[in-house]
Design a protein around this motif. Structure first.
Motif, short mmCIF file in Angstrom:
data_model
loop_
_atom_site.label_atom_id
_atom_site.label_comp_id
_atom_site.label_asym_id
_atom_site.label_seq_id
_atom_site.Cartn_x
_atom_site.Cartn_y
_atom_site.Cartn_z
N PRO A 62 0.82 -1.22 0.00
CA PRO A 62 0.00 0.00 0.00
C PRO A 62 0.85 1.27 0.00
CG PRO A 62 -0.94 -1.60 1.50
CD PRO A 62 0.36 -2.18 1.05
N ALA A 63 0.42 2.24 -0.79
CA ALA A 63 1.23 3.45 -1.01
C ALA A 63 1.48 4.24 0.26
CB ALA A 63 0.55 4.33 -2.06
N GLN A 103 13.40 2.66 -6.65
CA GLN A 103 12.88 4.01 -6.38
C GLN A 103 12.60 4.75 -7.69
OE1 GLN A 103 15.35 5.96 -3.44
NE2 GLN A 103 13.48 6.46 -2.33
N ARG A 104 13.49 4.60 -8.67
CA ARG A 104 13.27 5.23 -9.98
C ARG A 104 12.01 4.68 -10.64
NH1 ARG A 104 18.98 4.62 -10.74
NH2 ARG A 104 18.59 2.62 -11.76
N GLU A 105 11.86 3.37 -10.59
CA GLU A 105 10.75 2.72 -11.30
C GLU A 105 9.40 2.99 -10.63
OE1 GLU A 105 10.80 0.76 -14.24
OE2 GLU A 105 12.72 1.80 -14.37
N THR A 106 9.37 3.06 -9.31
CA THR A 106 8.10 3.22 -8.60
C THR A 106 7.78 4.67 -8.27
OG1 THR A 106 9.14 2.96 -6.42
CG2 THR A 106 8.38 0.95 -7.53
N GLY A 107 8.81 5.52 -8.23
CA GLY A 107 8.61 6.92 -7.83
C GLY A 107 8.20 7.06 -6.37
N ARG A 108 8.46 6.03 -5.60
CA ARG A 108 7.99 5.99 -4.22
C ARG A 108 8.89 6.84 -3.32
NH1 ARG A 108 4.69 1.20 -2.26
NH2 ARG A 108 4.21 1.74 -0.11
#
Length: 347
Positions: A166-167, A184-189
């Motif tokens: 969950p975000a 982190q790059r792929e998810t932008g999280r």
């Protein structure tokens, strides 16, 4: 050997001055190969070899692959003995998934600098700083660290694992900082915290080397493992037009094999441990695969020699034991890893 004593042996293996001389004196020829297969059949053993192993070890194994594929095979095999030709955390993972089977590693000194970069005590302290966070551990960790983990991952399913959380939940990602940066790059999280660990071999494949090799081979595709220190540089080269973006592939070792079988390129530069070149060349013999860094060889992986494997099958050494409570706590995290992502595309 318990999980705690295994960890102690692993740590000792990484210390300066400790004798890490591989077992030698045996040539991996046809007679050796026949004897290995005879002993394996006699002992109801399945021999598994990681993609970074010596070519002769890869060729004699019943199955060769990445950590996720081999973890699945170990769990599903009907053999009573698993001989894991890889580094210690891999054999531990097989034992976690198959507690009733005998698991052997040809040389228990074969450790992992990345797995050594975080301990269970360090992880517990980090969790205390972020109560309620979900812990995602790369499979390259000890059994004790897996026991403190919510879900394990490999390089191929790390992005999917993090996206499944969950975000609004904080995520602690460990131990590889380069794989963490890729996720982190792929998810932008933004609520993803990354441990500052690294594999010394992959970290040593740097951006300057990659840029130099790419400039000298402008038509080559780039296969980059996300553990590499050059992964960010590869994306920068693509973004700046130094390399066509479609030629840059950030891939797990399993993903590299799939890409090799489908590439139309005549040459490929490969940024990962050099043992991977053997499988790539077998998968696509008409492609010129070259290492970005020819020195990117893991001394621990190369400790599994023909002599070590012969000793292992003849003498039943070295057996891997994981404390049952530790294994029980780690098992759910490993099983969740196996359930997420496509089959066969692992480390």
């Amino acid at each position: 050997m318990t999980a705690s004593s295994t960890a102690a042996a692993h740590d000792t293996a990484a210390e300066p001055g400790v004798d890490l001389t591989p077992f030698g004196g045996v040539v991996g020829d046809q007679a050796w190969r026949e004897e290995i297969l005879r002993l394996a059949a006699e002992q109801d053993a399945v021999v598994l070899a990681h993609n970074y192993q010596l070519p002769e070890i890869q060729d004699v194994a019943h199955h060769t692959g990445d950590s996720l594929a081999l973890s699945r095979i170990a769990a599903e095999s009907t053999a009573s003995t698993i001989v894991f030709c890889g580094v210690h955390f891999m054999a531990e993972t097989a034992k976690i998934l198959s507690p009733d089977k005998r698991v052997l590693i040809p040389d228990e000194r074969a450790g992992c600098s990345l797995a050594d970069s975080i301990t269970a005590d360090q992880l517990r302290a980090w969790k205390a700083e972020h109560p309620g966070a979900v812990v995602v551990s790369y499979v390259n960790t000890t059994a004790a660290v897996k026991a403190e983990t919510d879900i394990c991952c490999t390089s191929s399913n790390a992005v999917d694992v993090v996206r499944s959380i969950p975000a609004d939940r904080e995520v602690l990602f460990l131990p590889d900082q380069f794989l963490g940066a890729h996720v982190q790059r792929e998810t932008g999280r933004e609520n993803l915290h990354v441990w500052a660990g690294e594999c010394h071999v992959h970290a040593g494949i740097n951006g300057a080397e990659l840029a130099e090799r790419a400039a000298a081979a402008p038509d080559a595709e780039l296969f980059i493992h996300p553990e590499c220190g050059c992964a960010t540089s590869a994306l920068y080269l693509a973004g700046e037009g130094g390399v066509p973006a479609e030629k840059v592939r950030i891939l797990s070792t399993g993903g590299m094999l799939d890409a090799a079988r489908g590439t139309s390129a005549s040459s490929v530069l490969v940024a990962t441990e050099v043992g991977m070149l053997h499988q790539l060349r077998q998968a696509a013999p008409n492609v010129d695969f070259r290492a970005v860094n020819d020195r990117a060889s893991c001394r621990y992986m190369k400790m599994i020699t023909p002599a070590a494997l012969l000793r292992c099958l003849r003498e039943g050494l070295d057996e891997v034991h994981v404390d049952p409570d530790t294994a029980s706590q780690a098992r759910s995290a490993v099983r969740r890893m196996i359930e997420i992502g496509r089959p066969g595309g692992g480390e």
